[in-house]
Scaffold this active site. Structure first.
Site, PDB file in Angstrom:
ATOM      1  N   ARG A  26     -13.079  -8.145   9.022  1.00 22.87           N
ATOM      2  CA  ARG A  26     -12.447  -9.245   8.680  1.00 22.87           C
ATOM      3  C   ARG A  26     -11.763 -10.179   9.966  1.00 22.87           C
ATOM      4  NH1 ARG A  26      -8.633  -6.131   3.971  1.00 22.87           N
ATOM      5  NH2 ARG A  26      -9.998  -6.615   2.500  1.00 22.87           N
ATOM      6  N   ASP A  57     -10.724  -4.176   8.235  1.00 18.51           N
ATOM      7  CA  ASP A  57      -9.816  -5.140   8.864  1.00 18.51           C
ATOM      8  C   ASP A  57     -10.546  -5.732  10.329  1.00 18.51           C
ATOM      9  OD1 ASP A  57      -6.814  -4.144   7.502  1.00 18.51           O
ATOM     10  OD2 ASP A  57      -8.437  -2.599   7.784  1.00 18.51           O
ATOM     11  N   ARG A  59     -13.464 -10.002  12.969  1.00 20.88           N
ATOM     12  CA  ARG A  59     -14.600 -10.478  13.664  1.00 20.88           C
ATOM     13  C   ARG A  59     -15.085 -11.607  12.712  1.00 20.88           C
ATOM     14  NH1 ARG A  59     -18.701  -5.757  13.795  1.00 20.88           N
ATOM     15  NH2 ARG A  59     -20.139  -7.418  14.904  1.00 20.88           N
ATOM     16  N   ARG A  80       0.944  -1.281  -0.004  1.00 21.13           N
ATOM     17  CA  ARG A  80      -0.070  -0.158  -0.107  1.00 21.13           C
ATOM     18  C   ARG A  80       0.920   1.426  -0.024  1.00 21.13           C
ATOM     19  NH1 ARG A  80      -2.858  -3.300   3.440  1.00 21.13           N
ATOM     20  NH2 ARG A  80      -4.928  -3.793   2.620  1.00 21.13           N
ATOM     21  N   HIS A  83      -3.995   0.837   8.487  1.00 23.66           N
ATOM     22  CA  HIS A  83      -4.750  -0.213   7.497  1.00 23.66           C
ATOM     23  C   HIS A  83      -3.689  -0.926   6.737  1.00 23.66           C
ATOM     24  CE1 HIS A  83      -7.306  -1.945   4.502  1.00 23.66           C
ATOM     25  NE2 HIS A  83      -7.164  -1.113   3.597  1.00 23.66           N
TER      26      HIS A  83
HETATM   27  P1  NAD Z   1     -10.149   1.947  -9.732  1.00 26.01           P
HETATM   28  O1  NAD Z   1      -9.136   1.920 -10.462  1.00 26.01           O
HETATM   29  O2  NAD Z   1     -11.310   0.923 -10.079  1.00 26.01           O
HETATM   30  O3  NAD Z   1     -11.100   3.164  -9.394  1.00 26.01           O
HETATM   31  C1  NAD Z   1     -10.276   4.339  -9.111  1.00 26.01           C
HETATM   32  C2  NAD Z   1     -11.031   5.532 -10.100  1.00 26.01           C
HETATM   33  O4  NAD Z   1     -10.294   6.838  -9.645  1.00 26.01           O
HETATM   34  C3  NAD Z   1     -10.916   5.502 -11.603  1.00 26.01           C
HETATM   35  O5  NAD Z   1     -12.063   5.240 -12.123  1.00 26.01           O
HETATM   36  C4  NAD Z   1      -9.998   6.680 -11.894  1.00 26.01           C
HETATM   37  O6  NAD Z   1     -10.725   7.229 -13.140  1.00 26.01           O
HETATM   38  C5  NAD Z   1     -10.430   7.544 -10.867  1.00 26.01           C
HETATM   39  N1  NAD Z   1      -9.835   8.789 -10.607  1.00 26.01           N
HETATM   40  C6  NAD Z   1      -8.261   8.989 -10.734  1.00 26.01           C
HETATM   41  N2  NAD Z   1      -7.991  10.148 -10.611  1.00 26.01           N
HETATM   42  C7  NAD Z   1      -9.194  10.885 -10.371  1.00 26.01           C
HETATM   43  C8  NAD Z   1      -9.290  12.476  -9.853  1.00 26.01           C
HETATM   44  N3  NAD Z   1      -8.316  13.028  -9.758  1.00 26.01           N
HETATM   45  N4  NAD Z   1     -10.470  12.614  -9.645  1.00 26.01           N
HETATM   46  C9  NAD Z   1     -11.459  11.873  -9.707  1.00 26.01           C
HETATM   47  N5  NAD Z   1     -11.421  10.402 -10.345  1.00 26.01           N
HETATM   48  C10 NAD Z   1     -10.276   9.768 -10.499  1.00 26.01           C
HETATM   49  O7  NAD Z   1      -9.746   1.643  -8.074  1.00 26.01           O
HETATM   50  P2  NAD Z   1     -10.586   0.886  -6.875  1.00 26.01           P
HETATM   51  O8  NAD Z   1     -10.528  -0.616  -6.875  1.00 26.01           O
HETATM   52  O9  NAD Z   1     -11.827   1.456  -7.159  1.00 26.01           O
HETATM   53  O10 NAD Z   1      -9.941   1.311  -5.790  1.00 26.01           O
HETATM   54  C11 NAD Z   1      -9.953   2.727  -5.424  1.00 26.01           C
HETATM   55  C12 NAD Z   1      -8.920   3.183  -4.287  1.00 26.01           C
HETATM   56  O11 NAD Z   1      -9.529   2.613  -2.747  1.00 26.01           O
HETATM   57  C13 NAD Z   1      -7.417   2.490  -4.470  1.00 26.01           C
HETATM   58  O12 NAD Z   1      -6.459   3.559  -4.022  1.00 26.01           O
HETATM   59  C14 NAD Z   1      -7.511   1.429  -3.490  1.00 26.01           C
HETATM   60  O13 NAD Z   1      -6.172   1.030  -2.984  1.00 26.01           O
HETATM   61  C15 NAD Z   1      -8.439   1.891  -2.346  1.00 26.01           C
HETATM   62  N6  NAD Z   1      -8.794   0.691  -1.391  1.00 26.01           N
HETATM   63  C16 NAD Z   1      -9.071   1.195  -0.367  1.00 26.01           C
HETATM   64  C17 NAD Z   1      -9.499  -0.033   0.615  1.00 26.01           C
HETATM   65  C18 NAD Z   1      -9.531   0.527   2.068  1.00 26.01           C
HETATM   66  O14 NAD Z   1     -10.108  -0.450   2.879  1.00 26.01           O
HETATM   67  N7  NAD Z   1      -9.113   1.848   2.319  1.00 26.01           N
HETATM   68  C19 NAD Z   1     -10.213  -1.009   0.240  1.00 26.01           C
HETATM   69  C20 NAD Z   1     -10.225  -1.190  -1.111  1.00 26.01           C
HETATM   70  C21 NAD Z   1      -9.707  -0.508  -1.934  1.00 26.01           C
END
Ligand code: NAD
Length: 321
Positions: A156, A153, A158, A93, A180
């Protein structure tokens, strides 16, 4: 009802990819929001997601779903940021950091430019560092800029405990704290089943030959969950979508829920100026309070280690304009 005083419960979602669209779907089904605006640099993707969701309107509780733009930050109650790039197989990450930090900063500039009174919930990874980036950039109170943190997390944790102990997951109370990510801390001292601390519950259950040994396996499985799912199907989005509904629901309904969201610590647990997850009271104002739970000395040390890893990651960030 006095229509002049009625204000739609509005959620704006930035990032219409796997996480943003799954969250939009789950939020629409929950009935918690009156209006959902979806924003993405990729306009065609937004149009496709909005149309696909809109065709479900006869089956959802009443909700308006539309493609959004900057002005949709102005009157939103909550803005969820899931924009950025997903984790690539084998990528940590923290490797995502620099790529996603500048995206978050430009989105936060747009939000602040709209004079928004919303709470921001950051989901994009590495979520703790990016929440801190968003907090600093916004200049807002810490309670209004939060990260989804370890709510996923903890779910997960739980789930795996409920499977191992053969008890309804709703009766398993457990928290993962800290980053995370790889340095996260499973807080065994806060874990309870049937109102009993896990240390009392385990000997009465008899399902594990070696319950202390089993704990290490559970912690490893929680920590590695995302890596496995990403290897299997490229991204994680169902459970995070539901975790976001839980967080956003607590804000929209002023629930004062205890959730392990990521927030900037201000002396709690002996830590400051770092964003990580601890049990927090989440209300209409975002994080109202960080609950200082009684952790064991080992857990406190692990939390301090997690904070130091996150500080190192923040220090790696190139300053931006
Ligand atoms: P994804 O690639 O499917 O979607 C990301 C979207 O963001 C894309 O459609 C892209 O066009 C858009 N984007 C990029 N720059 C942008 C901007 N400046 N303005 C508007 N939109 C913009 O990715 P995803 O699978 O949906 O994951 C998104 C994020 O969430 C990733 O960073 C991933 O690691 C994170 N994530 C976090 C958790 C968590 O528990 N925190 C869990 C899963 C995923």
């Amino acid at each position: 009802m006095n229509q002049d005083r009625w204000r739609a419960r509005k959620v704006s979602i930035v990032g219409a990819g796997a996480v943003g669209s799954t969250f939009a779907y789950a939020l629409a089904q929950s009935g918690l929001a009156d209006e959902i605006a979806i924003i993405d640099l990729n306009r065609e993707l937004v149009q496709g997601q909005v149309l696909d969701l809109a065709h479900g309107l006869p089956f959802f509780p009443s909700v308006e779903i539309h493609a959004g733009e900057r002005s949709d930050y102005a009157d939103a109650h909550v803005i969820v940021i899931s924009a950025g790039t997903g984790q690539r197989p084998g990528e940590s990450r923290l490797d995502l950091l620099q790529r996603n930090a500048s995206i978050i900063e430009s989105i936060v500039d747009d939000i602040v430019g709209q004079d928004s009174q919303a709470a921001i919930v950051v989901v994009s990874n590495p979520v703790d560092v990016l929440t801190h980036v968003a907090f600093r950039r916004s200049g807002w109170d810490r309670g209004r800029v939060i990260g989804s943190g370890t709510v996923l997390d903890s779910a997960r944790f739980r789930y795996l405990l409920s499977q191992r102990c053969d008890v309804d997951v709703h009766n398993v109370h457990a928290y993962v704290l800290g980053e995370h990510g790889d340095s996260e801390v499973a807080a065994w001292s806060l874990t309870n089943i049937a109102g009993m601390p896990i240390d009392e519950y385990c000997p009465t259950c008899g399902k594990c030959a070696d319950w202390r040994g089993e704990r290490d396996e559970i912690v490893k499985a929680v920590r590695d969950s995302a890596y496995h799912i990403i290897d299997y199907k490229g991204a994680t989005y169902f459970a995070i979508g539901l975790a976001l509904v839980r967080i956003v629901g607590a804000i929209l309904r002023n629930q004062r829920s205890v959730l392990t969201v990521s927030t900037v610590l201000d002396g709690e647990y002996g830590l400051e100026d770092v964003c990580l997850s601890a049990p927090c009271i989440v209300s209409g104002r975002g994080v109202e309070q960080v609950v200082e739970a009684s952790l064991s000395p080992g857990e406190l040390d692990a939390l301090a280690r997690s904070a130091s890893i996150l500080r190192d990651a923040m220090a790696e960030l190139r300053p931006s304009g």
